[in-house]
Motif scaffolding. Structure first.
Motif, PDB file in Angstrom:
ATOM      1  N   SER A   1       0.859  -1.168   0.000  1.00  0.00           N
ATOM      2  CA  SER A   1       0.000   0.000   0.000  1.00  0.00           C
ATOM      3  C   SER A   1       0.906   1.231   0.000  1.00  0.00           C
ATOM      4  O   SER A   1       1.754   1.377   0.885  1.00  0.00           O
TER       5      SER A   1
ATOM      6  N   ARG B   1       1.852  -5.237   2.339  1.00  0.00           N
ATOM      7  CA  ARG B   1       0.558  -5.877   2.584  1.00  0.00           C
ATOM      8  C   ARG B   1       0.629  -7.332   2.111  1.00  0.00           C
ATOM      9  O   ARG B   1       1.593  -7.719   1.444  1.00  0.00           O
TER      10      ARG B   1
ATOM     11  N   GLY C   1       4.964   3.981   2.444  1.00  0.00           N
ATOM     12  CA  GLY C   1       3.911   2.966   2.451  1.00  0.00           C
ATOM     13  C   GLY C   1       4.289   1.770   3.296  1.00  0.00           C
ATOM     14  O   GLY C   1       5.255   1.807   4.076  1.00  0.00           O
TER      15      GLY C   1
ATOM     16  N   HIS D   1      -2.358  -7.664  -2.856  1.00  0.00           N
ATOM     17  CA  HIS D   1      -2.858  -6.327  -2.539  1.00  0.00           C
ATOM     18  C   HIS D   1      -1.919  -5.319  -3.170  1.00  0.00           C
ATOM     19  O   HIS D   1      -0.720  -5.342  -2.930  1.00  0.00           O
TER      20      HIS D   1
ATOM     21  N   HIS E   1      -3.022   5.183  -2.432  1.00  0.00           N
ATOM     22  CA  HIS E   1      -4.035   6.048  -1.842  1.00  0.00           C
ATOM     23  C   HIS E   1      -3.465   7.432  -1.578  1.00  0.00           C
ATOM     24  O   HIS E   1      -2.237   7.627  -1.529  1.00  0.00           O
TER      25      HIS E   1
ATOM     26  N   PRO F   1      -8.581   5.677  -1.732  1.00  0.00           N
ATOM     27  CA  PRO F   1      -7.917   4.904  -2.790  1.00  0.00           C
ATOM     28  C   PRO F   1      -7.859   5.682  -4.107  1.00  0.00           C
ATOM     29  O   PRO F   1      -8.762   6.452  -4.419  1.00  0.00           O
TER      30      PRO F   1
ATOM     31  N   GLU G   1      -2.237  -1.236  -3.546  1.00  0.00           N
ATOM     32  CA  GLU G   1      -3.088  -0.060  -3.349  1.00  0.00           C
ATOM     33  C   GLU G   1      -2.269   1.215  -3.439  1.00  0.00           C
ATOM     34  O   GLU G   1      -1.191   1.323  -2.860  1.00  0.00           O
TER      35      GLU G   1
END
Lengths: 323, 323
Positions: B231, B296, B293, B300, B304, B309, B302
């Motif tokens: 992420s 994960r 970040g 996953h 954001h 998101p 991501e």
């Protein structure tokens, strides 16, 4: 058309047995290797460029063999045992019809000498291949160009001149009908790096070099580094019967032997007291080893035949020769 | 016009102090080096081709810096200490007006990191540069791509996106009048390999890679090798004020930061328990280190911003991209 990463995975990864000293090959930022104790690492880099070192339509398998053989030959000239190779391959497009035979021949030769591909780079651009090979040599025993002494005997491996004859065929298709043209063409691309002879002579030789620019040019590097001269017996130069028939004249064949580049045979010097030992040690390497002359004091450079001096003017190859 | 041997002697030989572990540099069939005990050797090869990686009229000094910096960056990504480099240089003609600034910049950067040129090859052909760098890393401690675990924090060095902005200027001269165009152009060629950060984080980081194809593309290699996801907080991406003014829009600058190749910054992951130690260890390396970040579970991925998101579709660079 495949992307770079797929290309590398398909053609280069997991193609060989893993050497115990290779911790990590392709697939990370660097390769990681470990070394035995009490050795030095010998490292050599060679580039082959399409249009300079081979024609773009030369068979890919032949180019692969030539690229790796010429580099392993540098290790052989120091008496080193090959271990690892890095391959930087630049090509206009990811041409699989070229890559498949290239890789097949590359790994055949690498496997024969137990050399593992540990990494490299694939890039887009005019076709060229740069290899960096590495090998081991016992500490302080590597054969250099600087160890020749007056009175040492001068040896070469194999036969000389065939590579130039093969190049003649590459450059002039009219010569492809001459006797043994195809055999000589094949040999131009298929030198055998003299790794075994290099290791066998290591304890006995005083200096060595591999013949990449032509005997006359390469031996000059030994003479300069060792501050000596040389007397060469042109009649002793080892010539193939194919070369003699191709050029149809023994003196011409001898001139080929003196100047032919990309032979990847070794030229080395041996002190008188080790002459017998070298003959014995190299007897089982599967290649002829021939004494062609003797080291003389500095500034002596003599060619002779049947005991008479020759006044041939011959020279080797220089990529950027004075124009 | 000089011959190959004169060229090598004039521009490449005796330009640097001799490292104690270099037994023999240029001037023989191979270089010879020795190694400390209890280290692995990290080895990386990169090729830069005129027309692919730089324009043929790019300043030679810039090309030299970029070539060596990109290669040292690979060593940095494993936490290795640079030691030796081999240079294979292919050029159409022995152009001294190009070689002099090339070598000057090359040796400046090499000297800065204590890296000695140990050999290589000079050949005639389309302009390209292949470097093989080698360095040491304590045995079994090299940072790989495969060590990231769920919960580890993701860091990058420096600021991201400037290299792409510089490339915009290279490719479209109309952009050279935009704010900071010249600064960004300069930065495209003058990355600082993060060797010090690499060494500082080595005891604490779990995985690392250098950003050569773009953050999004390169972090994917960590995710794949480590079987994890990520992420990323786009708001946390470190951006230069020059980049923001050049693209005139923060989301565009963030997209540059995600996809810009040839940054030669490091991206690395740090377990929670070492977060404080990494911040301290890298504090004195003279470069900003930013947490962007967290790792994960697998699959996953991501992006954001402000807790929301993002559905940006972005990708990195592939030399032979699917067409």
């Amino acid at each position: 058309m495949m992307g770079e990463f797929n290309l590398i995975n398909k053609y280069f990864v997991d193609r060989q047995a893993q050497r115990k000293d290779v911790i990590l090959a392709a697939g990370d930022d660097c390769a990681l290797v470990e070394m035995p104790e009490n050795v030095s690492i010998a490292i050599s880099t060679d580039t082959l460029v399409a249009g300079t070192h081979f024609l773009a339509d030369a068979p890919a398998a032949w180019v692969a063999h030539k690229a790796l053989a010429s580099n392993l030959s540098d290790l052989a000239a120091m008496g080193a045992t090959p271990a690892w190779v890095s391959l930087a391959l630049t090509m206009p497009e990811p041409d699989e019809a070229w890559l498949a035979p290239f890789c097949s021949a590359f790994f055949d030769l690498a496997d024969y000498f137990g050399v593992q591909l540990i990494g490299g780079d694939t890039t887009k651009g005019p076709l060229s291949i740069t290899l960096t090979v590495q090998g081991f040599v016992p500490k302080e025993q590597a054969l250099r160009r600087s160890g020749a002494r007056v009175g040492d005997w001068v040896y070469v491996t194999g036969e000389l001149g065939d590579s130039q004859a093969g190049l003649d065929v590459v450059l002039d298709p009219n010569k492809s009908t001459k006797p043994f043209a195809q055999e000589l063409l094949y040999r131009h691309f298929h030198a055998t790096p003299r790794v075994l002879v290099g290791q066998a002579m290591l304890p006995y030789a005083s200096a060595a070099i591999d013949i990449s620019d032509g005997l006359i040019s390469d031996i000059q590097h030994i003479l300069t580094a060792s501050h000596v001269g040389v007397s060469l017996d042109v009649d002793a130069l080892p010539l193939s019967k194919e070369l003699i028939q191709f050029v149809d004249d023994k003196p011409t064949a001898q001139q080929y032997a003196l100047t032919s580049g990309e032979e990847y045979e070794l030229c080395f010097t041996v002190p008188e007291e080790h002459k017998g030992a070298v003959d014995t040690a190299t007897a089982h390497c599967g290649v002829q080893v021939t004494c062609i002359g003797q080291i003389r004091p500095q500034d002596h450079f003599e060619l002779h035949a049947s005991g008479e001096p020759l006044d041939w003017s011959v020279s080797g190859y220089d990529h950027f020769k004075e124009s």
